[in-house]
Design a protein around this motif. Structure first.
Motif, PDB file in Angstrom:
ATOM      1  N   UNK A   1       0.731  -1.282   0.080  1.00 20.34           N
ATOM      2  CA  UNK A   1      -0.057  -0.011   0.009  1.00 20.34           C
ATOM      3  C   UNK A   1       0.795   1.363   0.179  1.00 20.34           C
ATOM      4  N   UNK A   2       1.947   1.207   0.877  1.00 26.69           N
ATOM      5  CA  UNK A   2       2.822   2.367   0.985  1.00 26.69           C
ATOM      6  C   UNK A   2       3.551   2.587  -0.487  1.00 26.69           C
ATOM      7  N   UNK A   3       4.125   1.328  -0.772  1.00 26.69           N
ATOM      8  CA  UNK A   3       4.695   1.499  -2.200  1.00 26.69           C
ATOM      9  C   UNK A   3       3.925   2.153  -3.075  1.00 26.69           C
TER      10      UNK A   3
ATOM     11  N   UNK B   1       8.005   0.907 -11.895  1.00 27.99           N
ATOM     12  CA  UNK B   1       7.830  -0.824 -12.194  1.00 27.99           C
ATOM     13  C   UNK B   1       7.870  -1.634 -10.844  1.00 27.99           C
ATOM     14  N   UNK B   2       6.835  -2.274 -10.826  1.00 24.99           N
ATOM     15  CA  UNK B   2       6.495  -3.228  -9.950  1.00 24.99           C
ATOM     16  C   UNK B   2       6.862  -4.619 -10.362  1.00 24.99           C
ATOM     17  N   UNK B   3       7.686  -5.291  -9.550  1.00 27.93           N
ATOM     18  CA  UNK B   3       8.018  -6.589  -9.703  1.00 27.93           C
ATOM     19  C   UNK B   3       7.881  -7.634  -8.562  1.00 27.93           C
ATOM     20  N   UNK B   4       7.194  -8.524  -8.810  1.00 29.44           N
ATOM     21  CA  UNK B   4       6.656  -9.536  -7.729  1.00 29.44           C
ATOM     22  C   UNK B   4       7.912 -10.510  -7.373  1.00 29.44           C
TER      23      UNK B   4
ATOM     24  N   UNK C   1      -3.262 -12.450  -6.974  1.00 29.10           N
ATOM     25  CA  UNK C   1      -4.248 -11.789  -7.628  1.00 29.10           C
ATOM     26  C   UNK C   1      -4.695 -10.702  -6.751  1.00 29.10           C
ATOM     27  N   UNK C   2      -4.794 -10.645  -5.465  1.00 22.90           N
ATOM     28  CA  UNK C   2      -5.100  -9.180  -4.572  1.00 22.90           C
ATOM     29  C   UNK C   2      -4.277  -8.398  -4.877  1.00 22.90           C
ATOM     30  N   UNK C   3      -2.946  -8.698  -4.965  1.00 23.14           N
ATOM     31  CA  UNK C   3      -1.908  -7.395  -4.977  1.00 23.14           C
ATOM     32  C   UNK C   3      -1.924  -7.008  -6.324  1.00 23.14           C
ATOM     33  N   UNK C   4      -2.203  -7.813  -7.359  1.00 19.42           N
ATOM     34  CA  UNK C   4      -2.412  -7.220  -8.906  1.00 19.42           C
ATOM     35  C   UNK C   4      -3.673  -6.316  -8.812  1.00 19.42           C
TER      36      UNK C   4
ATOM     37  N   UNK D   1      -4.938  -4.572  -6.294  1.00 21.35           N
ATOM     38  CA  UNK D   1      -4.619  -3.433  -5.670  1.00 21.35           C
ATOM     39  C   UNK D   1      -3.461  -2.478  -6.353  1.00 21.35           C
ATOM     40  N   UNK D   2      -2.889  -2.878  -7.204  1.00 19.77           N
ATOM     41  CA  UNK D   2      -1.973  -2.115  -8.132  1.00 19.77           C
ATOM     42  C   UNK D   2      -2.796  -1.499  -9.464  1.00 19.77           C
ATOM     43  N   UNK D   3      -3.592  -2.548  -9.642  1.00 17.90           N
ATOM     44  CA  UNK D   3      -4.497  -1.820 -10.961  1.00 17.90           C
ATOM     45  C   UNK D   3      -5.521  -0.717 -10.437  1.00 17.90           C
ATOM     46  N   UNK D   4      -5.955  -0.928  -9.199  1.00 18.95           N
ATOM     47  CA  UNK D   4      -6.912  -0.061  -8.632  1.00 18.95           C
ATOM     48  C   UNK D   4      -5.927   1.284  -8.075  1.00 18.95           C
ATOM     49  N   UNK D   5      -4.488   1.286  -7.984  1.00 20.97           N
ATOM     50  CA  UNK D   5      -3.767   2.604  -7.888  1.00 20.97           C
ATOM     51  C   UNK D   5      -3.478   3.032  -9.242  1.00 20.97           C
ATOM     52  N   UNK D   6      -3.969   2.565 -10.526  1.00 15.02           N
ATOM     53  CA  UNK D   6      -3.586   2.974 -11.749  1.00 15.02           C
ATOM     54  C   UNK D   6      -2.512   2.805 -12.445  1.00 15.02           C
TER      55      UNK D   6
END
Lengths: 241, 241
Positions: free
Chosen positions: B156-158, B192-195, B202-205, B207-212
Motif C-alpha cells: 500500500x505504501x509503495x 515498475x512493480x516486480x513480484x 491476484x489481490x496484489x495485482x 491493488x496495483x491496478x486500482x492504484x492506476x
C-alpha cells in the motif's frame, strides 16, 4: 515455482498414459522438490514442444511415475523468433547468458568468437543442465537451441545467418554511437548481436553495420553480457505485446 | 572493464587535485586490478554524481593516490527517472536484483513485503558492496538509492510513492492478463512493480491496478525476479532511445 519434469527420451505421449520418469527426474521430483503422490505437475519435453498437465502417481526414488492428463495449450500468440549472436564471454558468463536468453524468450543462440572473447565455452553437459533448469524455471516448451558450442562461429559466419531478419547490435549509450533501430516494423524474426565483456571492437561494429545491423540502445550504462541479452530481447518485444 | 575507483568521503574535487584513496579502494586498484602508475582511471563518487578522469600517481598498498584531470561530461540525455518497487525475493535474489537494477538504469528501488516474499533482506553492508560493484561495472555516476532495507515497505505504501508517475506491473504473458501499457507518452518518471519469486497474488495485482498501474508484458515465459527487473526497465526505455 511450478513443478516441472521432463519426459524420458522414449515415451508414449497420450492422455491417461502412465510415464516412468528417468533417474534424474525422479530424484528431482522426490528429493529436491519433495513432491507427493497426487501432486499436479507439468510435463515438458514432448514432441514438437508439447507440454502436458499430469499427476504424480508413484514416487520411488529412482523411478517416479506420472499420469498424463491433457496437453497444455500452446502460448497465444506464439513466441516470436529470436536469434542471439553471443560474443563469447568467459564460461560462467556464457552459462548465465544461456539462462537469461532462455527465460527472455530467445529461440536460438550461437556462440561467436569475437576479438575480446575469453577462454573456452562451457562443456555441453553443463549447457544441457543449465538449459533444463531454465525450462523448469520459466516453463518454456522447447529448449533454447545453442550453436557453436564445439567450435564458436566467426563473426562473419554469424552475420550471414538468417540474413533476411532485421539485425540489432546491443549497445550502451555511453559509447557514443547513434541508434536508429526500427523496432515496430513487422519481421519474420529478429537477430540480436551482444558483445563479450569488454564489448565489440570498432571493427566488429563496422562489420555488423555493413551487414545491415542497426545499433539498439540499452540505456545509458554498460551492461554485463547476460544483462544485455535480457535487455536486448525485452527491447525487441513488439510495443503491443 | 574500465578501471573505476571511488573518492573517499572527505576530498577536494578540482582539476589537478591529488587524492589519496581509502584502504579498500587502494587495495582494489593495486591488488585486484593490478594497476600501474600512469594508468588512466575513472573516479566516481563526486558531489551530485560528478565523475572525473584521473591518472594513478602512486600505488602504496593501503594508500594509492590519483591525480584528478578533468570532470567527465554527464550522459546526454540524462538517464530517465525510474523507481523499482521490488516484491522482496530471498536475500540472494535481492542482491542480484539490486545489481540488475543498477546496470539497467533504475534511479531508486524500494523493497516491498509481498504475500509471497521470503525471509529477510540482505544486510546494509552487503547491499553497499553490491551497489559499489555495480557502479564499477556499469559506470553510473550515482548509486542506486535503496529504500525499505531496514523495514520493507507495505505494498500500500509503495503504490502511493511517486503516484504522479505512470506505474507498470511486470507480468509474464503466460498468466493470462491483458497488457495495455502506454509506453510512449511523455512522463516525468515511471514506476515498475516486480513480484517476488512465485509472483504477486491476484489481490496484489488488483491493488496495483486500482492504484492506476498497468500490466507490462515481459514476454511469454515466467522470469526470475532479477531478470524481470532488467526486462521491465528495458521495456520502459523510450522507443527513440
Amino acid at each position: 515455482m511450478s513443478l516441472r519434469v521432463f519426459l524420458p527420451p522414449s515415451r508414449t505421449e497420450e492422455a491417461q498414459a502412465e510415464i516412468t520418469l528417468d533417474g534424474d527426474e525422479s530424484h528431482y521430483l522426490a528429493k529436491v522438490r519433495r513432491a507427493r503422490v497426487g501432486d499436479s505437475v507439468e510435463v515438458l519435453g514432448g514432441a514438437a514442444g508439447q507440454a502436458w498437465s499430469a499427476r504424480v502417481v508413484a514416487l520411488e526414488r529412482r523411478a517416479a511415475r506420472v499420469l498424463l492428463l491433457a496437453p497444455l495449450p500452446p502460448p497465444q500468440p506464439p513466441p516470436p523468433l529470436r536469434l542471439v549472436l553471443l560474443g563469447m564471454p568467459d564460461a560462467p558468463a556464457v552459462l548465465d547468458s544461456l539462462s537469461a536468453a532462455s527465460e527472455a524468450g530467445a529461440t536460438r543462440l550461437a556462440l561467436v568468437r569475437c576479438a575480446r572473447s575469453q577462454g573456452r565455452g562451457p562443456s555441453p553437459a553443463r549447457v544441457a543442465r543449465v538449459l533444463r533448469a531454465a525450462q523448469r524455471q520459466c516453463g518454456r516448451r522447447l529448449a533454447l537451441v545453442v550453436e557453436g558450442l564445439e567450435q564458436p562461429w566467426t563473426l562473419e559466419r554469424a552475420l550471414e545467418h538468417h540474413a533476411e531478419w532485421p539485425g540489432h547490435v546491443a549497445w550502451a549509450r555511453g559509447r557514443g554511437r547513434p541508434s536508429a533501430a526500427d523496432l515496430d516494423a513487422p519481421a519474420p524474426g529478429r537477430r540480436l548481436l551482444v558483445g563479450p565483456e569488454g564489448g565489440l571492437t570498432d571493427g566488429e561494429v563496422t562489420l555488423a553495420m555493413d551487414a545491415g545491423f542497426q545499433m539498439l540502445s540499452l540505456g545509458p550504462w554498460v551492461l554485463r553480457t547476460p544483462t544485455a541479452v535480457v535487455a536486448g530481447l525485452a527491447r525487441l518485444l513488439p510495443r503491443s505485446t
